[in-house]
Each structure stands twice: as structure tokens, then as C-alpha cells.
Scaffold this active site. Structure first.
Site, mmCIF file in Angstrom:
data_model
loop_
_atom_site.group_PDB
_atom_site.id
_atom_site.type_symbol
_atom_site.label_atom_id
_atom_site.label_comp_id
_atom_site.label_asym_id
_atom_site.label_seq_id
_atom_site.Cartn_x
_atom_site.Cartn_y
_atom_site.Cartn_z
ATOM 1 N N ALA A 104 37.073 37.318 39.029
ATOM 2 C CA ALA A 104 36.466 38.376 38.224
ATOM 3 C C ALA A 104 37.329 39.637 38.180
ATOM 4 O O ALA A 104 37.141 40.490 37.315
ATOM 5 C CB ALA A 104 35.081 38.726 38.781
ATOM 6 N N SER A 105 38.280 39.735 39.087
ATOM 7 C CA SER A 105 39.109 40.939 39.212
ATOM 8 C C SER A 105 40.221 40.952 38.174
ATOM 9 O O SER A 105 41.028 40.019 38.097
ATOM 10 C CB SER A 105 39.716 40.997 40.622
ATOM 11 O OG SER A 105 40.862 41.820 40.660
#
Length: 214
Positions: A8-9
Site C-alpha cells: 500500500a506504500s
């Protein structure tokens, strides 16, 4: 090469795309930050700052995504096109990378992370910084196809990871026409875009489920 990350980063996804561009196979080790996996002694021993992304390349440890991007190109790139050796071209790329780190990505993280990670209400003042950062990027891209120079570089890849994350929050990139045009092209020419986008969509599902469960 071991790669400690969270899909998700945005900074982690920029490493994924750059590795794809230079043909490096990553041994992916995803860490669940919400469960504190980055704080386990074995990872803190590798990276005392316990941040992601982190790579371990035959014993060489490096963190901070933009440092990793330049390292990957300088060590594994077949040429220097993604990070040219020419001092002025490289300086412009570095400026855009620092802009992403200190302005664009920083503003988005400070606005969105409290909402999605800690269930805080949206801060209108923080959102103004997101808009201001996108206006600056829009200005940088006036008459330009790429963010730094006349071809794809790690500056594009880093900023692409950041901008694509805005899809999670349904921010209208079309409000920034130069950014919108650049974004459409960057999706076509950046290796690893598909994996980046899949991760963005997965993150969006997770955040929506978390929001609905409140």
C-alpha cells in the site's frame, strides 16, 4: 535481493517499478505495520529506523526509497537513462525527488494517513497543502511530457507512485490538466505499472472496508 515493504506504500511501490525497469528480481518480504512487524528485533537489527522500504543486496542494507531508486539504476541499469550522469540532468531529477519527498508525498501522507490509519476526521488545512503541491507539479509539467527532462526517469517513477495513490481517495487528477496528461502517459511507459495499480486497488478496498466498519 531481499525487499522489505508494504504494497500500500507509495515509496515501496516506486521501488517495485524501478526494480522492474532495471530487471532486478526482488525477494519480497511484506511487513504488516499495523501489527508491528517492522518493530520486531530481527528487522530493527537490519534497519534501526525500522522503516520501509528496505533492501538487503548481498549484505548491503539500504533504506529510504529515493536512495534505493538511484542505487538500483546505478548498480543494475543497462544505461543511465533513468538517472543520467550529466550533472544538470541529475540535479533536476534530484530536485523533483526531493519535491516528492518533502512536498507532494509529505502533504498527501499528512492529510490521508491520519484518516485511514487512525480514523481521524479530514483536516481542511492539510488538504490545502495537497492542492498546493499538485498545483506546483502542474506548473512543473507545463509543456513537458516527463517531470525531469525529455524521457522517463526515477523522478517520474517516484511521483507516479505518489500520484496513483490519490486514486484511493478519489481525488480528481483531472483538475490539474498537465498532471493528468503526464499521469496518463506515465502509466503507459513505466515498467511495473500494472503491479503498482493492483496494489493501489487492493489498498483502496482495505481502506473502504475499514471506513465502512467504523
Amino acid at each position: 535481493m531481499d525487499f522489505y515493504y508494504l504494497s500500500a506504500s507509495a515509496p515501496c511501490r516506486s521501488v517495485l517499478m524501478t526494480a522492474k525497469a532495471v530487471g532486478v528480481e526482488l525477494n519480497k518480504k511484506e511487513l504488516n505495520l499495523l501489527e508491528g512487524e517492522h518493530l520486531k528485533p530481527e528487522f530493527v537489527k537490519i534497519n534501526p529506523q525500522h522503516t520501509i522500504p528496505t533492501i538487503v543486496d548481498d549484505g548491503f542494507v539500504l533504506w529510504e526509497s529515493r536512495a534505493i531508486l538511484s542505487y538500483l539504476v546505478e548498480k543494475y541499469g543497462k544505461d543511465d537513462s533513468l538517472y543520467p550522469k550529466d550533472p544538470q540532468k541529475r540535479a533536476l531529477i534530484n530536485q523533483r525527488l526531493y519535491f516528492d519527498m518533502g512536498t507532494l508525498y509529505k502533504s498527501s501522507a499528512e492529510y490521508y494517513y491520519p484518516q485511514y490509519m487512525h480514523n481521524k476526521p479530514a483536516d481542511p488545512e492539510a488538504f490545502k497543502k495537497v492542492e498546493a503541491a499538485l498545483e506546483l507539479l502542474n506548473t512543473f509539467l507545463e509543456g513537458q511530457t516527463f517531470v525531469a527532462g525529455d524521457h522517463l526517469t526515477i523522478a517520474d517513477i517516484s511521483i507516479l507512485a505518489t500520484v496513483s495513490t490519490f486514486a484511493i481517495a478519489d481525488l480528481q487528477i483531472s483538475d490539474y490538466p498537465n498532471v493528468d496528461k503526464w499521469y496518463a502517459n506515465a502509466q503507459k511507459v513505466t515498467p511495473g505499472w500494472e503491479e503498482n495499480w493492483e496494489a493501489v486497488l487492493e489498498a483502496k478496498k482495505w481502506f473502504e472496508a475499514k471506513k465502512n466498519a467504523q
